[in-house]
Design an enzyme around this catalytic site. Structure first.
Site, PDB file in Angstrom:
ATOM      1  N   ASP A  22     -57.407  -7.396 -33.459  1.00 26.76           N
ATOM      2  CA  ASP A  22     -56.864  -7.199 -32.122  1.00 26.76           C
ATOM      3  C   ASP A  22     -57.719  -8.074 -31.212  1.00 26.76           C
ATOM      4  O   ASP A  22     -58.819  -8.480 -31.571  1.00 26.76           O
ATOM      5  CB  ASP A  22     -56.915  -5.724 -31.715  1.00 26.76           C
ATOM      6  CG  ASP A  22     -55.948  -5.442 -30.566  1.00 26.76           C
ATOM      7  OD1 ASP A  22     -55.551  -4.275 -30.393  1.00 26.76           O
ATOM      8  OD2 ASP A  22     -55.571  -6.411 -29.864  1.00 26.76           O
TER       9      ASP A  22
HETATM   10  C1  GLC Z   1     -53.997  -6.169 -26.749  1.00 32.34           C
HETATM   11  C2  GLC Z   1     -53.268  -5.180 -27.626  1.00 32.34           C
HETATM   12  C3  GLC Z   1     -52.486  -5.815 -28.742  1.00 32.34           C
HETATM   13  C4  GLC Z   1     -51.977  -7.172 -28.268  1.00 32.34           C
HETATM   14  C5  GLC Z   1     -53.184  -8.052 -28.095  1.00 32.34           C
HETATM   15  C6  GLC Z   1     -52.802  -9.427 -27.531  1.00 32.34           C
HETATM   16  O1  GLC Z   1     -55.227  -5.667 -26.345  1.00 32.34           O
HETATM   17  O2  GLC Z   1     -54.046  -4.103 -28.152  1.00 32.34           O
HETATM   18  O3  GLC Z   1     -51.411  -4.931 -29.086  1.00 32.34           O
HETATM   19  O4  GLC Z   1     -51.083  -7.725 -29.224  1.00 32.34           O
HETATM   20  O5  GLC Z   1     -54.190  -7.469 -27.289  1.00 32.34           O
HETATM   21  O6  GLC Z   1     -52.349  -9.300 -26.229  1.00 32.34           O
END
Ligand code: GLC
Length: 733
Positions: A259
Site C-alpha cells: 500500500d
Molecule cells: C491509499 C489506499 C489504497 C490506494 C493507495 C493509492 O492509501 O489505502 O487503497 O490504492 O493508497 O492511492
C-alpha cells in the site's frame, strides 16, 4: 501495435532474430526467463519500487515498458502529476464512475460482477493503466469502518463469490486486478500503526477466504499488502502472510505491491515477499518527500545489500520475474487490448448494477410511487442533490457526469407531477476533492431550524414525501482515513424524519450510504430503501427503482443493527485498539473470533433492524420444499422450486446456510455457503440448484492447520434472507 513495432526495432538490432521475450508466440515463462537473463542487477532492482507516484520502472534499454498503477475499485482515478498528488489537469481523463463495491455486493449477481470488472478493465486499458488498485474485499468486522463502502460486506463467502468474476472481468482486458488490502485491515483508525491480533481459525474462516478465492479461483495477478501489522509484522512484508500463505499455500505467481507507504523496513522488504514498493513516506493521500525514489527500501539500500552479500540474487530474480510476468500479462500481452472509455455501454452497465443492488428494506405498498396526475412530490434531504462520486479518499473520481436523484426524479415525473426539493439539513458543503471539483454550490445561509421548518411546511400539501439522506463520504461519514463514530444518522436527520413522519403523508426514506445506519423511525414510515453510492448513474438507478421501472432485487451484504452496542466489539482492545507496555504499536484483539456480522447477531439472538441477506421486491415469491441429492462424490445438491406469485417480473436470491448442530468448537448459528439469483416472470417457476461439499460443512482446525468436517448432525437452511428461512433439511455427515 506496440509489440509489433518493438519486434521490428529489436529484429533490426539483433540481425533479424526476434528475442524470445519479445516473441508473443513464446510461453509466458520463456519470455520471463529470457528477459531476466538480459537484465543487470540495477535494472532488476529499479523495477521493484516506484519511480513516480503511480508508476514503477520497466527496462527502457530492452523496450520493456514501465508498469502504470491506478486507483481505484470504482473507476479510473484522474491523472496526477509525476511526483505530486496534485491533479495533472488533463481534460480527457473523466471516467465512468461505477457503483461502490458494496453496491455491487448487494446485487448478489455474479454475472454483474463480471460485467463490472470487464467495463472497468476496459477503462483502465484505454487509459493505458496496467494495474487496477482494486477490488477491496476486507470483511465488515465493524460497521464503523470508514471504507465499508469500498468493500463487499460481512460475509467471506459472498465476497469471495463476487470478487472472482470481477477479477476475471478486469484481467480479460490485459489489466491486473490488485486485490486489497491484504489482510485483516478492518478499520481506518491508526491503520499504519495497529497490530491486528487474530487467531488462525478466525483468520482462515473469516479474513482469508475472499482473498484466497480471488487468487486461487479468480487468478488475480496482483495483491496489495495492507498498512497494518498482523501478529507483529507489517503486512506489506509479512513473512507468514505473503510467503507462507499467499505464495506458499495458495501458489500465487503474481506481484505483491505495498500500500502507498506501507513498506517500513529494509530487511523485511527484501526477505518477506514484497515485490513492488510504492508510495513510501506517504499514505496514499497526502504529501511525501519529493523525488525520494532512490531512498526507497528496495532501492539504494537493496542494491547495497546485494553487493555486500546480505541479499541474494535469487531473491531479486523472484521479485523481477513476478514483475516481468505482470508486464507480459498486461502491456506486453500477446493478445493486444485497447479498451474503451466512457462508452454508453459502460454508463448503462453502471446504471444496471446500481439499480440491481438497491435494497428494498420495507414497503407497505407505497412503492412503486404512484402520484395523481399533476400531483406534488416533496423530496427532502441533501443527498438528493449532493454529488457523491467525489470524495471518500483514494477511490475519489472525476467522472464525465453524475445524475443526482433530484434530477432523475424530475425526469421521471416530467408532465405527470411536480417535484420540489427541500434540503432539510446541511451535511457536507465540500465541492472540491483534491482539486476534483463538482461544480455544485452547497453553501447554505438558513439555520438548521429554518431548514427543518421549511421542509415540514413544504410537506403539508405534498402527495408524498421522499426523504433522501444518509452519509456522504466526508470525514467520519464513509471516508478512507477516518472511521465513523456511531451508526446513528448525522446532521439531525433522525429528528427531521420523525417530524416529517408526523404529518402522516405517504413517506419513503432512502438511505444513501456505504455502511449500516440505525433506523429508529423504521416503524413510522411507509417504505425504506437502502441506496448506495451508485456512481455516474446513481440518480437514474434510484428513480428506476422508486418508479418501478426496475423491480428491486438487492439483498443486504451486511447486517443493519439497531445500535452499535448490540455488536460484537465491546472493548477498546477489540476496537479501536489499545497501547500495551513494551509494545511499539497499538494492539487490536479480534476476541470475537469468527462471530462477526450475522454470525454474531444470529448466534446471540440479538434483534436487528434488517438482517444480512434481507431485501424485498415489488412482487412476491414462493419457495417449495427444498430437496437434497448427491451430485457427485463428496458433493451434494440442494434444489428448490421458486415461483413468482405476484404480478410483475422480479428476481429472488435463494440462500443456503449451514448450521452445525454439534461441533467440538463454538460455531455460528448459521453460515452462508451458497446462493443463486433467479429472474422470474409473473407466475413463472424455476428450479434453483445449489451445490455444497465437505469444506462447506467444515471449520478450520488451527492445531491441525486444516479444514475439518466433523461427523454428526447438521441442518441445511434454505431461504431468502438470513432471517427468512423457508425450509430446513437435516443432514448427517
Ligand atoms: C491509499 C489506499 C489504497 C490506494 C493507495 C493509492 O492509501 O489505502 O487503497 O490504492 O493508497 O492511492
Amino acid at each position: 501495435m506496440i509489440l509489433t513495432a518493438a519486434l521490428v526495432v529489436v529484429a533490426c538490432q539483433s540481425g533479424g532474430k526476434v528475442p524470445v521475450y519479445l516473441n508473443p508466440d513464446k510461453s509466458l515463462e520463456e519470455r520471463v526467463s529470457d528477459a531476466l537473463s538480459r537484465m543487470t542487477i540495477e535494472e532488476k532492482v529499479a523495477m521493484t519500487h516506484a519511480q513516480s507516484k503511480f508508476s514503477s520502472a520497466g527496462v527502457p534499454r530492452l523496450g520493456i515498458p514501465e508498469l502504470w498503477h491506478t486507483d481505484g475499485p470504482h473507476g479510473i482515478r484522474p491523472e496526477v502529476l509525476w511526483d505530486e498528488w496534485d491533479q495533472a489537469g488533463w481534460t480527457n481523463d473523466s471516467c465512468t464512475a461505477f457503483p461502490a463495491l458494496i453496491n455491487l455486493a448487494a446485487t448478489w449477481d455474479r454475472d454483474l460482477a463480471y460485467l463490472y470488472g470487464d467495463c472497468i478493465g476496459q477503462e483502465a486499458r484505454y487509459r493505458k493503466k496496467d494495474i487496477l488498485l482494486g477490488p477491496g474485499i476486507n470483511m465488515g468486522r465493524t460497521p464503523l469502518n470508514g471504507r465499508t463502502f469500498e468493500y463487499m460486506g460481512e460475509d467471506p463467502f459472498l465476497a469471495g463469490q463476487m470478487v472472482v468474476p470481477y477479477v476475471k472481468g478486469v484481467q480479460k482486458n490485459g489489466v491486473a486486478a490488485c486485490v486489497k488490502h491484504f489482510a485483516v485491515n478492518n478499520q481506518e483508525t491508526r491503520r499504519t500503526a495497529t497490530n491486528s491480533v487474530v487467531d488462525d481459525r478466525t483468520l482462515y474462516e473469516i479474513y482469508l477466504p475472499a482473498f484466497k478465492a480471488a487468487v486461487v479461483d479468480g487468478g488475480a495477478w496482483a495483491i496489495m499488502g495492507s498498512y497494518n501489522l498482523w501478529n507483529g509484522q507489517f503486512n506489506c512484508h509479512n513473512k507468514r502472510l505473503l510467503c507462507d500463505i499467499l505464495k506458499g499455500e495458495w501458489g500465487f505467481d503474481g506481484v505483491v505491491i505495498s500500500d502507498w507507504g506501507g513498506c517500513r523496513d529494509d530487511d523485511e522488504a527484501v526477505e518477506n515477499g514484497l515485490d513492488i514498493e510504492m508510495g513510501t513516506w506517504t499514505n496514499g493521500l497526502r504529501g511525501a518527500a519529493s523525488d525520494s525514489y532512490q531512498n526507497y527500501h528496495l532501492a539504494r539500500p537493496y542494491l547495497e545489500r546485494l553487493r555486500n552479500g546480505r541479499a541474494t540474487e535469487a531473491g531479486l530474480n523472484d521479485k523481477a520475474s513476478r514483475i516481468l510476468r505482470t508486464i507480459f500479462r498486461t502491456s506486453m500481452a500477446p493478445d493486444q487490448h485497447f479498451g474503451s472509455f466512457t462508452s454508453p455501454e459502460h454508463f448503462a452497465a453502471a446504471r444496471k448494477i446500481a439499480a440491481e443492488g438497491i435494497v428494498l428494506l420495507k414497503n407497505n405498498g407505497t412503492l412503486p410511487l404512484r402520484v395523481p396526475q399533476d400531483g406534488k412530490i416533496l423530496v427532502v434531504g441533501e443527498n438528493a442533490y449532493k454529488m457523491m462520486v467525489v470524495g471518500g479518499g483514494s477511490s475519489n473520481l472525476k467522472t464525465k457526469y453524475e445524475v443526482i436523484p433530484l434530477d432523475a426524479l424530475r425526469e421521471a415525473f416530467a408532465g405527470k407531477a411536480e417535484v420540489i426539493w427541500e434540503r432539510g439539513y446541511v451535511g457536507d458543503v465540500t465541492t472540491d476533492y483534491n482539486r476534483v471539483l463538482t461544480g455544485q454550490d452547497l453553501r447554505e445561509s438558513r439555520s438548521a431550524a429554518k431548514l427543518k421548518a421549511d421542509a415540514v411546511a413544504a410537506a403539508k400539501d405534498a402527495d408524498c414525501i421522499i426523504f433522501i439522506g444518509g452519509l456522504n463520504k466526508s470525514n467520519f461519514q464513509d471516508n478512507e482515513g477516518t472511521d465513523r463514530q456511531d451508526i446513528v444518522l448525522p446532521y439531525g436527520q433522525n429528528e427531521l424524519i420523525e417530524a416529517l413522519a408526523e404529518l402522516k403523508r405517504p413517506m419513503v426514506v432512502v438511505n444513501i450510504s456505504g455502511s449500516p445506519v440505525s433506523m429508529p423511525w423504521a416503524g413510522k414510515v411507509d417504505a425504506i430503501v437502502q441506496g448506495w453510492y451508485g456512481g455516474s448513474e446513481s440518480g437514474h438507478a434510484l428513480a428506476d427503482v422508486l418508479t418501478g421501472v426496475v423491480n428491486p432485487s438487492g439483498k443486504l451484504p451486511f447486517t443493519m443493527p439497531k445500535s452499535l452496542a448490540d455488536g460484537p466489539l465491546k472493548t477498546e482492545r477489540q476496537f479501536p485498539g489499545i497501547r500495551e507496555e513494551g509494545k511499539e504499536w497499538w494492539q487490536e484483539y479480534y476476541d470475537e473470533g469468527v462471530f462477526i456480522g450475522y454470525r454474531w447477531y444470529d448466534t446471540k439472538k440479538i434483534p436487528v433492524d434488517f438482517a444480512f441477506g434481507h431485501g424485498l421486491s415489488y412482487t412476491t415469491f414462493e419457495l417449495g420444499k427444498p430437496k437434497l441429492s448427491r451430485s457427485k462424490v463428496g458433493e451434494w445438491k440442494v434444489s428448490v422450486l421458486v415461483r413468482n406469485t405476484g404480478k410483475v417480473a422480479g428476481a429472488e436470491v435463494v440462500q443456503l446456510y449451514i448450521s452445525d448442530d454439534e461441533a467440538s468448537v463454538a460455531r455460528p448459528a448459521k453460515e452462508l455457503k451458497g446462493f443463486q439469483k433467479v429472474y422470474l416472470e409473473p407466475g413463472q417457476s424455476k428450479k434453483v440448484e445449489i451445490t455444497f461439499d465437505k469444506e462447506s460443512l467444515s471449520f478450520f482446525d488451527a492445531e491441525k492447520h486444516e479444514w475439518v468436517a466433523e461427523a454428526g448432525e447438521f441442518h441445511l437452511l434454505v431461504g431468502t434472507a438470513s432471517n427468512r428461512i423457508a425450509g430446513e433439511i437435516p443432514f448427517t455427515l
